[in-house]
Design a protein around this motif. Structure first.
Motif, short mmCIF file in Angstrom:
data_model
loop_
_atom_site.label_atom_id
_atom_site.label_comp_id
_atom_site.label_asym_id
_atom_site.label_seq_id
_atom_site.Cartn_x
_atom_site.Cartn_y
_atom_site.Cartn_z
N SER A 116 0.85 -1.20 0.00
CA SER A 116 0.00 0.00 0.00
C SER A 116 0.88 1.24 0.00
N VAL A 117 0.58 2.14 -0.95
CA VAL A 117 1.34 3.37 -1.09
C VAL A 117 0.38 4.55 -0.96
N THR A 118 0.71 5.50 -0.09
CA THR A 118 -0.11 6.71 0.09
C THR A 118 0.58 7.90 -0.55
N LEU A 119 -0.15 8.60 -1.39
CA LEU A 119 0.40 9.76 -2.10
C LEU A 119 -0.31 11.03 -1.65
N SER A 120 0.47 12.02 -1.28
CA SER A 120 -0.09 13.32 -0.89
C SER A 120 -0.30 14.18 -2.13
N PRO A 121 -0.99 15.33 -2.01
CA PRO A 121 -1.15 16.22 -3.17
C PRO A 121 0.18 16.64 -3.80
N GLU A 122 1.26 16.72 -2.99
CA GLU A 122 2.56 17.12 -3.53
C GLU A 122 3.22 15.98 -4.30
N ASP A 123 2.72 14.76 -4.13
CA ASP A 123 3.34 13.60 -4.77
C ASP A 123 2.82 13.33 -6.17
N VAL A 124 1.79 14.03 -6.60
CA VAL A 124 1.20 13.79 -7.92
C VAL A 124 0.98 15.11 -8.66
N GLU A 125 0.88 15.01 -9.96
CA GLU A 125 0.51 16.14 -10.82
C GLU A 125 -0.82 15.81 -11.48
N ILE A 126 -1.82 16.62 -11.20
CA ILE A 126 -3.16 16.39 -11.76
C ILE A 126 -3.37 17.39 -12.89
N ARG A 127 -3.54 16.88 -14.07
CA ARG A 127 -3.73 17.73 -15.24
C ARG A 127 -5.17 17.57 -15.76
N LEU A 128 -5.72 18.67 -16.18
CA LEU A 128 -7.12 18.71 -16.59
C LEU A 128 -7.20 19.02 -18.08
N GLN A 129 -8.00 18.26 -18.80
CA GLN A 129 -8.22 18.49 -20.22
C GLN A 129 -9.73 18.66 -20.48
N PRO A 130 -10.17 19.87 -20.85
CA PRO A 130 -11.60 20.05 -21.09
C PRO A 130 -12.09 19.21 -22.27
N LYS A 131 -13.31 18.74 -22.17
CA LYS A 131 -13.93 18.03 -23.28
C LYS A 131 -14.39 19.01 -24.35
N PRO A 132 -14.61 18.56 -25.58
CA PRO A 132 -15.03 19.48 -26.65
C PRO A 132 -16.27 20.28 -26.24
N GLY A 133 -16.23 21.57 -26.54
CA GLY A 133 -17.35 22.45 -26.20
C GLY A 133 -17.21 23.11 -24.85
N PHE A 134 -16.11 22.82 -24.12
CA PHE A 134 -15.92 23.40 -22.80
C PHE A 134 -14.48 23.87 -22.62
N THR A 135 -14.30 24.79 -21.72
CA THR A 135 -12.99 25.15 -21.20
C THR A 135 -13.09 25.11 -19.68
N ALA A 136 -11.99 24.82 -19.02
CA ALA A 136 -12.10 24.60 -17.56
C ALA A 136 -10.79 24.92 -16.86
N ALA A 137 -10.92 25.12 -15.55
CA ALA A 137 -9.77 25.28 -14.66
C ALA A 137 -10.17 24.67 -13.32
N HIS A 138 -9.18 24.29 -12.52
CA HIS A 138 -9.52 23.62 -11.26
C HIS A 138 -8.54 23.98 -10.16
#
Length: 536
Positions: free
Chosen positions: A412-434
């Motif tokens: 079992s491995v626990t990853l904190s927010p600093e341990d990962v990079e979350i990238r967001l790709q909007p679907k067609p017809g949308f733009t987004a930020a998070h």
């Protein structure tokens, strides 16, 4: 006789430091000119509670209306409780929320609420003779108090009115200033000048880019009404205290600001550097309000970021904004500010969802810089597991639990927010930020009607630029002269003539005028426009 509108520590100190206005009031009472001495306050309940604790006033006046309940700032547990203990008469004001009740379906439930509060009498304002007559009729009928079901049904209306027409910006900037005062003093006590300067810088950004910008309609109002007075007075008091706060950091600019603003104040120190450094108390800060506005401003910032990603200017209206909050508490807060979000993001409809995968796709990858030294070769296996998992599910787990738990090669491995990079790709017809707290997705479909509204926003910007270039007073009325090279553009401008005139403070607009030689030439979506203004 009443000391009116005691709403900050400086006013408290000036009243309690003898000799003061209290000496004059006591003399008039001793002479029989007045019978009683009272005090009132609108905004900061703990300052008002403090002064009635330390001085034996005969009466206190404080807000008692339902609109105070709507923005979660009542005086019951502080001022009213203390006044009762000390035997003071209590007069309730703001029954109709300084005229906000005119936007309600009926004044009756708002009056019924206040009539049954623990006060001795009510001070009821009115906007018309008809409202006075209606108020008298309702009060004379001895109506019952609101029952819980009626309160539950009425509060959403009061909250909506408060957010759209209320004094939210006034209260927010006042409490933000108190919070900043505490933060700056705390930092300086620790000799942490950088942290103090950061707090001042953040406040100045909020003052300029939120309070002043959102209050422009109040500043520009043609009539000098209570709303305009409140906007100016709030800004005046804030700038006075801010000059004192920034004095150690920008001594010369603070001095110029102070001398320009403090000159009319009797007894004010000649120099900002001779004045007492501002103080505040934690009880004066409505932290709930500040956190709610911080969340709302974050949503606005994400929406604007999403526009930039799609290269859609803010002046172009869009049809839909979908907000996917990370928690039900965040959603509850943002739902109270729907009209503000729609206005700031120039959106026709703001909606909420709990399914971000409808609008965006997530890619979650390991942060090799943090995981490599710790887990070595296992990082490649973690990358494989992440790539095979649902990005949306991983994002949801991270936002809900604050960490990801993976099974990798039997461990079992626990990853904190600093341990990962979350990238967001909007679907067609949308733009987004998070962010960690929400996703904001905007529809990028632009209909003909929306495009016309965008043209109107562009011509408003051009006219405002002309006002600025000509150094026209901010509240001066103008006449707009123009020539348009496109029938579609002309149709849009005429369709929205009233909105253009109201926004740029134009008495009239002539689109077939003879233009001066120095008329400004621009284009809107490739269509030529020539403009000039005349000051009325």
């Amino acid at each position: 006789m009443v000391v009116h509108s005691l709403d900050n520590e400086e006013e408290y100190a000036s009243i309690m430091a003898r000799p003061s206005v209290l000496d004059a009031m006591e003399k008039l009472r001793d002479q029989g000119v007045v019978r009683h001495i009272g005090v009132s306050g609108h905004w900061v309940k703990h300052v008002l509670q403090r002064i009635i604790t330390e001085y034996p006033f005969d009466a206190v006046i404080c807000p008692i209306g339902l609109f105070n309940v709507a923005y979660n700032y009542t005086f019951h547990d502080t001022v009213i409780a203390t006044a009762r203990e000390r035997g003071m008469a209590i007069l309730g004001m703001k029954v109709f929320g300084a005229g906000r009740v005119q936007h309600a379906r009926s004044i009756e439930p708002y009056l019924r609420y206040s009539l049954h509060q623990p006060v001795d009498t009510l001070i009821v304002g009115a906007d018309s003779v008809a409202q006075i007559e209606e108020t008298v009729r309702i009060a004379a009928s001895n109506p019952p108090p609101l029952n819980p079901e009626e309160m539950t049904a009425l509060l959403p209306e009061a909250v909506a009115i408060t957010q759209e027409f209320g004094d939210g910006e006034f209260r927010w900037i006042s409490h933000y200033l108190a919070r900043t005062t505490l933060d700056v003093r705390d930092a300086l006590d620790e000799y942490d000048c950088y942290r103090a300067a950061q707090a001042l810088n953040a406040f100045l950004d909020g003052l300029s880019n939120w309070y002043v910008r959102r209050s422009r309609s109040r500043f520009w109002a043609s009539q000098w009404d209570q709303d305009k007075t409140d906007a100016y007075w709030t800004l005046y008091e804030v700038l006075l205290r801010f000059a004192q706060l920034m004095a150690p950091f920008t001594p010369f600019f603070a001095e110029v600001t102070w001398r320009n603003l403090a000159a009319p104040l009797a007894g004010a120190p000649e120099s900002v550097h001779l004045s007492d450094y501002p103080a505040a108390r934690p009880e004066e800060v409505d932290q709930v309000l500040l956190e709610a506005m911080a969340l709302t401003r974050e949503a606005v910032s994400l929406g604007l970021s999403a526009r930039r990603v799609a290269n859609i200017r803010v002046r172009q209206p869009l049809a839909l904004c979908e907000i996917i909050p990370a928690s039900s508490a965040a959603r509850e807060i943002l739902e109270r500010y729907i009209s503000l979000l729609a206005e700031e993001l120039n959106i026709k409809q703001v909606a909420f969802s709990d399914r971000p995968e409808q609008y965006v796709e997530y890619t979650v990858k390991p942060n090799f810089k943090t995981l490599g030294p710790r887990l070595g070769a296992l990082v490649k296996r973690i990358a494989a597991v992440l790539s095979q998992s649902s990005g949306a599910a991983l994002y949801r787990e991270m936002t809900e639990k604050g960490a990801l738990t993976l099974e990798v090669d039997g461990q079992s491995v626990t990853l904190s927010p600093e341990d990962v990079e979350i990238r967001l790709q909007p679907k067609p017809g949308f733009t987004a930020a998070h962010s960690v707290r929400m996703v904001v997705a905007l529809s990028t479909e632009i209909t003909d009607e929306l495009r016309q509204e965008g043209w109107v926003r562009e011509v408003i910007r051009l006219i405002q630029d002309l006002r600025k270039s000509a150094d026209v007073a901010y509240d001066a009325r103008i006449r707009v002269l123009g020539r348009v090279g496109s029938p579609e553009l002309l149709e849009a401008f005429r369709r929205y003539d009233a909105e253009i005139r109201d926004t740029v403070l134009a008495s009239d607009i002539c689109w077939d005028a003879d233009l001066p030689a120095d008329a400004r030439e621009e284009d809107i979506d490739g269509m030529p426009v020539r403009l000039a203004i005349e000051v009325r």
